[in-house]
Write a protein that holds these residues in place. Structure first.
Motif, PDB file in Angstrom:
ATOM      1  N   GLY A  29     -68.030  50.045 -24.371  1.00  0.00           N
ATOM      2  CA  GLY A  29     -67.754  48.967 -23.405  1.00  0.00           C
ATOM      3  C   GLY A  29     -66.103  48.780 -23.353  1.00  0.00           C
ATOM      4  O   GLY A  29     -65.853  48.343 -24.569  1.00  0.00           O
ATOM      5  N   VAL A  30     -65.629  48.544 -22.237  1.00  0.00           N
ATOM      6  CA  VAL A  30     -64.282  48.404 -22.208  1.00  0.00           C
ATOM      7  C   VAL A  30     -63.910  47.436 -21.063  1.00  0.00           C
ATOM      8  O   VAL A  30     -64.327  47.585 -19.993  1.00  0.00           O
ATOM      9  CB  VAL A  30     -63.468  49.799 -21.842  1.00  0.00           C
ATOM     10  CG1 VAL A  30     -61.798  49.476 -21.972  1.00  0.00           C
ATOM     11  CG2 VAL A  30     -63.726  50.809 -22.935  1.00  0.00           C
ATOM     12  N   ARG A  31     -63.253  46.238 -21.624  1.00  0.00           N
ATOM     13  CA  ARG A  31     -62.690  45.538 -20.534  1.00  0.00           C
ATOM     14  C   ARG A  31     -61.051  45.478 -20.615  1.00  0.00           C
ATOM     15  O   ARG A  31     -60.395  45.449 -21.568  1.00  0.00           O
ATOM     16  CB  ARG A  31     -62.775  44.028 -20.818  1.00  0.00           C
ATOM     17  CG  ARG A  31     -61.980  42.990 -20.194  1.00  0.00           C
ATOM     18  CD  ARG A  31     -62.498  41.673 -20.233  1.00  0.00           C
ATOM     19  NE  ARG A  31     -63.686  41.375 -19.605  1.00  0.00           N
ATOM     20  CZ  ARG A  31     -64.227  40.130 -19.209  1.00  0.00           C
ATOM     21  NH1 ARG A  31     -63.473  39.089 -19.715  1.00  0.00           N
ATOM     22  NH2 ARG A  31     -65.120  40.174 -18.241  1.00  0.00           N
ATOM     23  N   PRO A  88     -71.216  57.478 -23.154  1.00  0.00           N
ATOM     24  CA  PRO A  88     -71.491  56.711 -22.130  1.00  0.00           C
ATOM     25  C   PRO A  88     -70.347  55.644 -22.118  1.00  0.00           C
ATOM     26  O   PRO A  88     -70.154  54.909 -23.147  1.00  0.00           O
ATOM     27  CB  PRO A  88     -72.772  56.000 -22.049  1.00  0.00           C
ATOM     28  CG  PRO A  88     -73.558  57.110 -22.597  1.00  0.00           C
ATOM     29  CD  PRO A  88     -72.739  57.768 -23.873  1.00  0.00           C
ATOM     30  N   VAL A  89     -69.697  55.231 -20.913  1.00  0.00           N
ATOM     31  CA  VAL A  89     -68.805  54.020 -20.863  1.00  0.00           C
ATOM     32  C   VAL A  89     -69.483  53.110 -20.243  1.00  0.00           C
ATOM     33  O   VAL A  89     -69.848  53.344 -18.868  1.00  0.00           O
ATOM     34  CB  VAL A  89     -67.360  54.742 -20.473  1.00  0.00           C
ATOM     35  CG1 VAL A  89     -66.423  53.387 -20.161  1.00  0.00           C
ATOM     36  CG2 VAL A  89     -66.948  55.561 -21.520  1.00  0.00           C
ATOM     37  N   ILE A  90     -69.224  51.842 -20.472  1.00  0.00           N
ATOM     38  CA  ILE A  90     -69.693  50.636 -19.562  1.00  0.00           C
ATOM     39  C   ILE A  90     -68.244  49.920 -19.406  1.00  0.00           C
ATOM     40  O   ILE A  90     -67.720  49.356 -20.253  1.00  0.00           O
ATOM     41  CB  ILE A  90     -70.664  49.731 -20.397  1.00  0.00           C
ATOM     42  CG1 ILE A  90     -71.794  50.423 -20.902  1.00  0.00           C
ATOM     43  CG2 ILE A  90     -70.999  48.450 -19.440  1.00  0.00           C
ATOM     44  CD1 ILE A  90     -72.596  49.771 -21.690  1.00  0.00           C
ATOM     45  N   ASN A  91     -68.106  49.661 -18.082  1.00  0.00           N
ATOM     46  CA  ASN A  91     -66.906  48.913 -17.706  1.00  0.00           C
ATOM     47  C   ASN A  91     -67.295  47.276 -17.765  1.00  0.00           C
ATOM     48  O   ASN A  91     -68.246  46.682 -16.982  1.00  0.00           O
ATOM     49  CB  ASN A  91     -66.918  49.244 -16.147  1.00  0.00           C
ATOM     50  CG  ASN A  91     -65.520  48.437 -15.478  1.00  0.00           C
ATOM     51  OD1 ASN A  91     -64.925  47.736 -16.421  1.00  0.00           O
ATOM     52  ND2 ASN A  91     -65.383  48.718 -14.109  1.00  0.00           N
ATOM     53  N   LEU A  92     -66.805  46.665 -18.587  1.00  0.00           N
ATOM     54  CA  LEU A  92     -66.878  45.292 -18.910  1.00  0.00           C
ATOM     55  C   LEU A  92     -65.698  44.363 -17.930  1.00  0.00           C
ATOM     56  O   LEU A  92     -65.938  43.371 -18.184  1.00  0.00           O
ATOM     57  CB  LEU A  92     -66.522  45.150 -20.419  1.00  0.00           C
ATOM     58  CG  LEU A  92     -67.323  45.833 -21.168  1.00  0.00           C
ATOM     59  CD1 LEU A  92     -66.727  45.482 -22.843  1.00  0.00           C
ATOM     60  CD2 LEU A  92     -68.622  45.745 -21.052  1.00  0.00           C
ATOM     61  N   GLU A  93     -65.076  45.105 -16.971  1.00  0.00           N
ATOM     62  CA  GLU A  93     -64.199  44.673 -15.975  1.00  0.00           C
ATOM     63  C   GLU A  93     -62.871  45.155 -15.967  1.00  0.00           C
ATOM     64  O   GLU A  93     -62.178  45.196 -17.130  1.00  0.00           O
ATOM     65  CB  GLU A  93     -64.074  42.923 -16.164  1.00  0.00           C
ATOM     66  CG  GLU A  93     -63.236  42.396 -14.734  1.00  0.00           C
ATOM     67  CD  GLU A  93     -63.162  40.990 -14.645  1.00  0.00           C
ATOM     68  OE1 GLU A  93     -62.588  40.469 -13.647  1.00  0.00           O
ATOM     69  OE2 GLU A  93     -63.391  40.329 -15.457  1.00  0.00           O
TER      70      GLU A  93
END
Length: 342
Positions: A114-116, A143-148
């Motif tokens: 996860g990346v912000r 998998p990458v999760i957009n944290l904003e």
């Protein structure tokens, strides 16, 4: 439950169909009610923050822990080396590690990342490319999760739509919502308004985008929202008139964001905002609505964005909205990392 849709990445909710997102929300609702208890034992998640966080970090850390998985949280540049994002650069200055190397290594340690990464605020054409997120998608191998990011905050929008559906049911087509720009001491990212606009359009809500002159959202985002709205039988009204924006609304979603017109010229924008102090959600404006619920993603500048009387009212659902981030994050993690046994 039938075998669920499997997610690869979560960058924006608009990358998925209405049916996919509804399935995700239904899973979050079941988790919240305790009807199902998915598990992610043996799975590992790395969260990398280039910017501060309270709700996103806490909800993802707790979600992964409560699902039985492992989570490592890193603050970029503090817990890690300073990362370089430019391609082909001679790294003889402050940056110690290239983002492609960091992404490749973290992707070998974890099952998802996860990346912000907020915008830099100098060039909108540069920031809207979301190069940090894209680098992790390209080089991470997981998998990458957009944290904003500059463009999107999908997890906030997911919790928001879950909160709306808890009040109005799963068919929210035609329900009027006001997305109301509000004043703030400084320009803020556009990811939240972009994302709530897109998810409301995806589900066919009647959207009143209320903003002062100079605060139109990104052209490509607006075009995508119009496309989604047409397909879903919804409607988007863009206005700077308080009566037109608030009258008859069932939901008021307040949020400040920066101006593309003034992008990279912070002092000019701050001076322009001095004439916009009336852009605050107060009792008078809420009285124009049809007994609307009030929402805000938090953090909120009290008595700047909205008055205490609005934020602390019986119709304010900001804390339930914030709480819903936890079951929503569990649903996201399970969709991405789970085995889908339900």
């Amino acid at each position: 439950m039938n075998k669920m849709m499997k997610m690869k990445h979560l960058i924006s909710l608009s990358h998925y169909s209405r049916e996919d997102i509804l399935e995700l929300i239904e899973l979050a609702m079941k988790i919240k009610k305790g009807e199902i208890s998915p598990g992610l034992k043996g799975k590992s998640l790395v969260l990398l923050f280039f910017n501060p966080s309270l709700r996103t970090r806490t909800s993802f850390e707790l979600a992964m822990q409560q699902l039985g998985g492992n989570v490592v949280c890193l603050n970029a540049g503090e817990d890690t080396w300073k990362l370089e994002i430019e391609e082909g650069v001679v790294m003889d200055k402050d940056s110690v590690e290239h983002i492609k190397d960091a992404a490749a290594v973290l992707g070998r340690y974890a099952d998802a990342i996860g990346v912000r990464a907020f915008p830099r605020g100098v060039s909108w054409e540069e920031d809207r490319q979301d190069r940090v997120i894209e680098a992790f998608v390209r080089y991470g191998g997981v998998p990458v999760i957009n944290l904003e990011s500059s463009l999107y905050h999908p997890n906030q929008a997911l919790g928001d739509m879950m909160t709306i559906m808890e009040r109005f049911g799963k068919d929210v087509k035609g329900i009027p919502i006001t997305i109301a720009w509000a004043n703030h001491p400084k320009p803020l990212p556009m990811a939240v308004p972009n994302s709530i606009l897109l998810v409301c359009a995806l589900f066919g809500m009647e959207i009143r985008l209320l903003r002062p002159p100079g605060y139109d959202l990104d052209t490509a985002i607006m075009e995508k929202a119009e496309e989604l709205s047409r397909k879903a039988g919804g409607k988007i009204i863009i206005t700077d008139d308080f009566d037109k924006g608030f009258s008859g609304s069932k939901v008021v979603y307040a949020k400040s964001w920066g101006s593309i017109r003034f992008y990279g010229r912070k002092e000019d924008e701050i001076n322009y905002r001095k004439n916009l102090k009336g852009w605050i959600v107060d009792d008078e404006k809420m009285a124009k609505t049809d007994h609307a619920f009030f929402m805000h993603c938090l953090p909120v500048r009290r008595n700047v964005v909205a008055t205490d009387s609005v934020l602390d009212s019986d119709y304010s659902i900001i804390y339930e909205e914030a709480y819903n981030r936890l079951p929503a994050q569990k649903a996201v993690l399970y969709k991405i990392l789970g085995d889908n046994p339900f």
